[in-house]
Design a protein around this motif. Sequence first.
Motif, PDB file in Angstrom:
ATOM      1  N   CYS A 207       0.810  -1.219   0.000  1.00 18.73           N
ATOM      2  CA  CYS A 207       0.000   0.000   0.000  1.00 18.73           C
ATOM      3  C   CYS A 207       0.846   1.273   0.000  1.00 18.73           C
ATOM      4  O   CYS A 207       0.350   2.334  -0.385  1.00 18.73           O
ATOM      5  N   GLY A 208       2.124   1.204   0.381  1.00 18.45           N
ATOM      6  CA  GLY A 208       2.952   2.403   0.359  1.00 18.45           C
ATOM      7  C   GLY A 208       3.353   2.822  -1.035  1.00 18.45           C
ATOM      8  O   GLY A 208       3.405   4.022  -1.349  1.00 18.45           O
ATOM      9  N   SER A 209       3.625   1.855  -1.912  1.00 17.94           N
ATOM     10  CA  SER A 209       4.106   2.171  -3.257  1.00 17.94           C
ATOM     11  C   SER A 209       3.039   1.976  -4.328  1.00 17.94           C
ATOM     12  O   SER A 209       3.027   2.699  -5.334  1.00 17.94           O
ATOM     13  N   ARG A 210       2.151   1.016  -4.150  1.00 14.45           N
ATOM     14  CA  ARG A 210       1.106   0.740  -5.139  1.00 14.45           C
ATOM     15  C   ARG A 210      -0.215   0.582  -4.388  1.00 14.45           C
ATOM     16  O   ARG A 210      -0.730  -0.521  -4.217  1.00 14.45           O
TER      17      ARG A 210
ATOM     18  N   TRP B  83      -3.473   1.161  -4.841  1.00 13.25           N
ATOM     19  CA  TRP B  83      -4.684   0.546  -5.381  1.00 13.25           C
ATOM     20  C   TRP B  83      -4.502  -0.959  -5.572  1.00 13.25           C
ATOM     21  O   TRP B  83      -5.398  -1.748  -5.262  1.00 13.25           O
ATOM     22  N   LEU B  84      -3.348  -1.361  -6.054  1.00 16.47           N
ATOM     23  CA  LEU B  84      -3.085  -2.791  -6.190  1.00 16.47           C
ATOM     24  C   LEU B  84      -3.041  -3.458  -4.816  1.00 16.47           C
ATOM     25  O   LEU B  84      -3.594  -4.547  -4.621  1.00 16.47           O
ATOM     26  N   GLY B  85      -2.396  -2.780  -3.862  1.00 14.35           N
ATOM     27  CA  GLY B  85      -2.374  -3.310  -2.506  1.00 14.35           C
ATOM     28  C   GLY B  85      -3.769  -3.443  -1.927  1.00 14.35           C
ATOM     29  O   GLY B  85      -4.083  -4.424  -1.252  1.00 14.35           O
ATOM     30  N   GLY B  86      -4.621  -2.466  -2.199  1.00 13.03           N
ATOM     31  CA  GLY B  86      -5.996  -2.533  -1.723  1.00 13.03           C
ATOM     32  C   GLY B  86      -6.772  -3.689  -2.329  1.00 13.03           C
ATOM     33  O   GLY B  86      -7.565  -4.345  -1.641  1.00 13.03           O
ATOM     34  N   MET B  87      -6.528  -3.955  -3.597  1.00 11.40           N
ATOM     35  CA  MET B  87      -7.208  -5.086  -4.241  1.00 11.40           C
ATOM     36  C   MET B  87      -6.800  -6.403  -3.583  1.00 11.40           C
ATOM     37  O   MET B  87      -7.641  -7.274  -3.331  1.00 11.40           O
ATOM     38  N   TRP B  88      -5.494  -6.555  -3.299  1.00  9.93           N
ATOM     39  CA  TRP B  88      -5.050  -7.775  -2.636  1.00  9.93           C
ATOM     40  C   TRP B  88      -5.560  -7.836  -1.196  1.00  9.93           C
ATOM     41  O   TRP B  88      -5.917  -8.911  -0.705  1.00  9.93           O
ATOM     42  N   LEU B  89      -5.582  -6.701  -0.507  1.00  8.93           N
ATOM     43  CA  LEU B  89      -6.096  -6.668   0.862  1.00  8.93           C
ATOM     44  C   LEU B  89      -7.561  -7.089   0.896  1.00  8.93           C
ATOM     45  O   LEU B  89      -7.973  -7.909   1.728  1.00  8.93           O
ATOM     46  N   GLY B  90      -8.364  -6.539  -0.011  1.00 12.03           N
ATOM     47  CA  GLY B  90      -9.786  -6.911  -0.057  1.00 12.03           C
ATOM     48  C   GLY B  90      -9.993  -8.352  -0.470  1.00 12.03           C
ATOM     49  O   GLY B  90     -10.868  -9.054   0.073  1.00 12.03           O
ATOM     50  N   THR B  91      -9.186  -8.828  -1.417  1.00 15.90           N
ATOM     51  CA  THR B  91      -9.313 -10.218  -1.859  1.00 15.90           C
ATOM     52  C   THR B  91      -8.965 -11.193  -0.734  1.00 15.90           C
ATOM     53  O   THR B  91      -9.667 -12.190  -0.506  1.00 15.90           O
ATOM     54  N   GLY B  92      -7.875 -10.912  -0.020  1.00 13.51           N
ATOM     55  CA  GLY B  92      -7.498 -11.778   1.093  1.00 13.51           C
ATOM     56  C   GLY B  92      -8.535 -11.773   2.204  1.00 13.51           C
ATOM     57  O   GLY B  92      -8.850 -12.814   2.786  1.00 13.51           O
ATOM     58  N   THR B  93      -9.085 -10.594   2.494  1.00  5.79           N
ATOM     59  CA  THR B  93     -10.133 -10.498   3.512  1.00  5.79           C
ATOM     60  C   THR B  93     -11.375 -11.267   3.083  1.00  5.79           C
ATOM     61  O   THR B  93     -12.008 -11.965   3.887  1.00  5.79           O
TER      62      THR B  93
ATOM     63  N   ARG C 295      -1.356   7.533   7.934  1.00 11.17           N
ATOM     64  CA  ARG C 295      -2.349   8.598   7.706  1.00 11.17           C
ATOM     65  C   ARG C 295      -2.019   9.345   6.423  1.00 11.17           C
ATOM     66  O   ARG C 295      -1.594  10.511   6.436  1.00 11.17           O
ATOM     67  N   THR C 296      -2.192   8.665   5.313  1.00 12.66           N
ATOM     68  CA  THR C 296      -1.871   9.261   4.018  1.00 12.66           C
ATOM     69  C   THR C 296      -3.029   9.068   3.055  1.00 12.66           C
ATOM     70  O   THR C 296      -3.897   8.196   3.231  1.00 12.66           O
ATOM     71  N   ARG C 297      -3.024   9.893   1.987  1.00 10.59           N
ATOM     72  CA  ARG C 297      -4.053   9.742   0.955  1.00 10.59           C
ATOM     73  C   ARG C 297      -3.878   8.427   0.215  1.00 10.59           C
ATOM     74  O   ARG C 297      -4.854   7.828  -0.231  1.00 10.59           O
ATOM     75  N   ALA C 298      -2.635   7.980   0.098  1.00  8.17           N
ATOM     76  CA  ALA C 298      -2.399   6.700  -0.579  1.00  8.17           C
ATOM     77  C   ALA C 298      -3.058   5.555   0.200  1.00  8.17           C
ATOM     78  O   ALA C 298      -3.658   4.653  -0.398  1.00  8.17           O
ATOM     79  N   TYR C 299      -2.950   5.605   1.519  1.00  8.28           N
ATOM     80  CA  TYR C 299      -3.558   4.541   2.301  1.00  8.28           C
ATOM     81  C   TYR C 299      -5.079   4.615   2.241  1.00  8.28           C
ATOM     82  O   TYR C 299      -5.762   3.580   2.252  1.00  8.28           O
TER      83      TYR C 299
ATOM     84  N   THR D 222      -5.964   2.806  -0.681  1.00  6.77           N
ATOM     85  CA  THR D 222      -5.861   1.372  -0.415  1.00  6.77           C
ATOM     86  C   THR D 222      -7.145   0.848   0.210  1.00  6.77           C
ATOM     87  O   THR D 222      -7.667  -0.210  -0.192  1.00  6.77           O
ATOM     88  N   LEU D 223      -7.660   1.572   1.193  1.00  2.00           N
ATOM     89  CA  LEU D 223      -8.876   1.124   1.868  1.00  2.00           C
ATOM     90  C   LEU D 223     -10.074   1.140   0.927  1.00  2.00           C
ATOM     91  O   LEU D 223     -10.936   0.240   0.979  1.00  2.00           O
ATOM     92  N   ILE D 224     -10.158   2.134   0.051  1.00  3.48           N
ATOM     93  CA  ILE D 224     -11.269   2.184  -0.910  1.00  3.48           C
ATOM     94  C   ILE D 224     -11.193   0.997  -1.875  1.00  3.48           C
ATOM     95  O   ILE D 224     -12.199   0.332  -2.150  1.00  3.48           O
ATOM     96  N   ALA D 225      -9.993   0.757  -2.391  1.00  6.42           N
ATOM     97  CA  ALA D 225      -9.815  -0.380  -3.300  1.00  6.42           C
ATOM     98  C   ALA D 225     -10.111  -1.695  -2.587  1.00  6.42           C
ATOM     99  O   ALA D 225     -10.697  -2.618  -3.182  1.00  6.42           O
ATOM    100  N   ALA D 226      -9.696  -1.803  -1.319  1.00  5.94           N
ATOM    101  CA  ALA D 226      -9.953  -3.029  -0.558  1.00  5.94           C
ATOM    102  C   ALA D 226     -11.448  -3.262  -0.392  1.00  5.94           C
ATOM    103  O   ALA D 226     -11.936  -4.392  -0.521  1.00  5.94           O
ATOM    104  N   LEU D 227     -12.184  -2.191  -0.124  1.00  7.71           N
ATOM    105  CA  LEU D 227     -13.629  -2.336   0.047  1.00  7.71           C
ATOM    106  C   LEU D 227     -14.288  -2.785  -1.253  1.00  7.71           C
ATOM    107  O   LEU D 227     -15.179  -3.650  -1.247  1.00  7.71           O
ATOM    108  N   LEU D 228     -13.848  -2.217  -2.375  1.00  7.19           N
ATOM    109  CA  LEU D 228     -14.409  -2.616  -3.669  1.00  7.19           C
ATOM    110  C   LEU D 228     -14.113  -4.079  -3.975  1.00  7.19           C
ATOM    111  O   LEU D 228     -14.972  -4.805  -4.497  1.00  7.19           O
TER     112      LEU D 228
END
Length: 552
Positions: free
Chosen positions: A157-160, A162-172, A202-206, A209-215
């Motif tokens: 989630c620090g460098s990518r 949206w991709l990190g969010g997709m993996w986070l949501g998929t794993g969850t 506490r960043t916009r990138a994170y 990540t959370l938005i992508a994870a939810l999707l």
Amino acid sequence: MTIIHKLNKSWLLALLILAWLLPGLIGRDPWKADEPYTVGLVWHIVETGDWVVPTLGGEPFMEKPPVYFITAACFTKCFSWLLAPHEAARLASAFFLGITLLCVGLASRRWYGDGKGQIAALLLIGCVGLIHTAHFLITDNALLAGFAVALYGLSLCGSRPWLGGMWLGTGTGLAFMAKGILGPAFLGLTAGLLPILFRAWRTRAYLGTLIAALLALLPWLVVWPAMLYARSPALFNEWFWVQNWDRFAGSGGGGPSQNHFLYFHTLPWFAWPAFPLVVWLIYRERRGILADPTTQAPLLLLVLMFVIFSASTTGRSLYAVPMLAPFCLLAARLPETLPERLAKGLTIFSLGFFGLAIAGAWLGWLAQFTGVPAMVLQLMHKSQPNFTPEFHWQHLLGALLLTGFWLVCILPREEAPWQKWLLSWAGGLVCFYGLIMTLWLPYAEVHASYRPFLQLRDKIPPGQLVLSQGLGEPQRGLLHYYINLKTRRIETLKGQPLPEAAWFLCQLETKRDTKPKLPPGDWTVVWQLNHRGKEQFLLFHQAPTSPPPRAP
């Protein structure tokens, strides 16, 4: 050349992974306690194609969502031409464990640098608590994979983001579909608390990540629950409330009760060898560990899981399996800082412990055929009077290969002491477990298999109604799988009149029950089985009563 360079060539780690995964997957029957009912659930999907309502022995079984059962059913259909159905289904566990190794390794390399991914994978292979579970038909393997995928997403989630969010949501989502709400609760709390507790998150990138994870998570949360609710609101309520919330609180009656210190004395051996490395990391980095973003996520997840599992009123050591993912990630961070004398001592302990265990496994196997020492056969016959030693050349060949590979793992090399320790431990554990699953498999089968249920095929004519009492979930699953028998359980009738039946099957716990409670009628025992001295099965038959003669 160091072990890290060797592992980068992939040959040693690849062989170790194969030696870890393959023994125990094939060549044996489903073993209690979790495999038999899983086989029944998978077999229902194979037979009917219905994956919406998990069904065991003809009755809905709403304890867990069906992602593991669906995956196992797919492997069964694809490989049943080569393997027995239950063996093909076990490939699902190898599939999910492969995902776990890959994602734990990728997350470790992402957070801690090159070479750390191989260390994390090696630690996971060496975990005592996983070696047995990894080879079983059990949903916890899919749950562990979900946690590993989610942690990999957090590492991105620090460098990518949206991709990190997709993996986070998929794993969850995978964790949710493996065992229900508890997995997403752990991961959701971790993802939500990170920006609250630590400034680095506490960043916009994170936020992205959370938005992508939810999707990515929404389809997992919606599709199967909606289909289940459409099929039966009552079954949905049974799954959502009883099997999730009530089960955790202990009011649902599912799962063994526990004292709240279970994981205090379980984790030191269950997560070994990752456990001492995590303890060392926390001690060494005690002033800065909470300031490092690469340790904040796995450490927070580990603490949350430990606290919540300990607070639950039900517990098994098996429930700690998903904790191994953050354990191994943290342990892979700084193993090279382990004191040299301690690492050498641990290496000597590993070599001595597994050297004796492996030698004992070989000598005990030889004693089965030579009779020397006689004490070995006496002990075996005392626990299993019906056991007869069997020689299988395939088992002997596999055991020789595993023992040879263990010797390769412990050969002297120019390595750091901590590297020698990890490799000697993982190699020894893999070899010893492999010997149990090769040389000692016939004995283990007699102890754990329910294959005698096949005898009922010749006792009960096809299509007959069979009443039952006391049958556990494992037994119901195997009766369906082995002989296509789905009994009518008296426990489910709830005061209704008993249907007319000529057959009655009951299960007794040898230490508690003295005699069965028979339905009204004249019943005769036609078959019985004493399994492991703990369970007794009795099949009764009553001849149909002839109608009274007509009056002249």
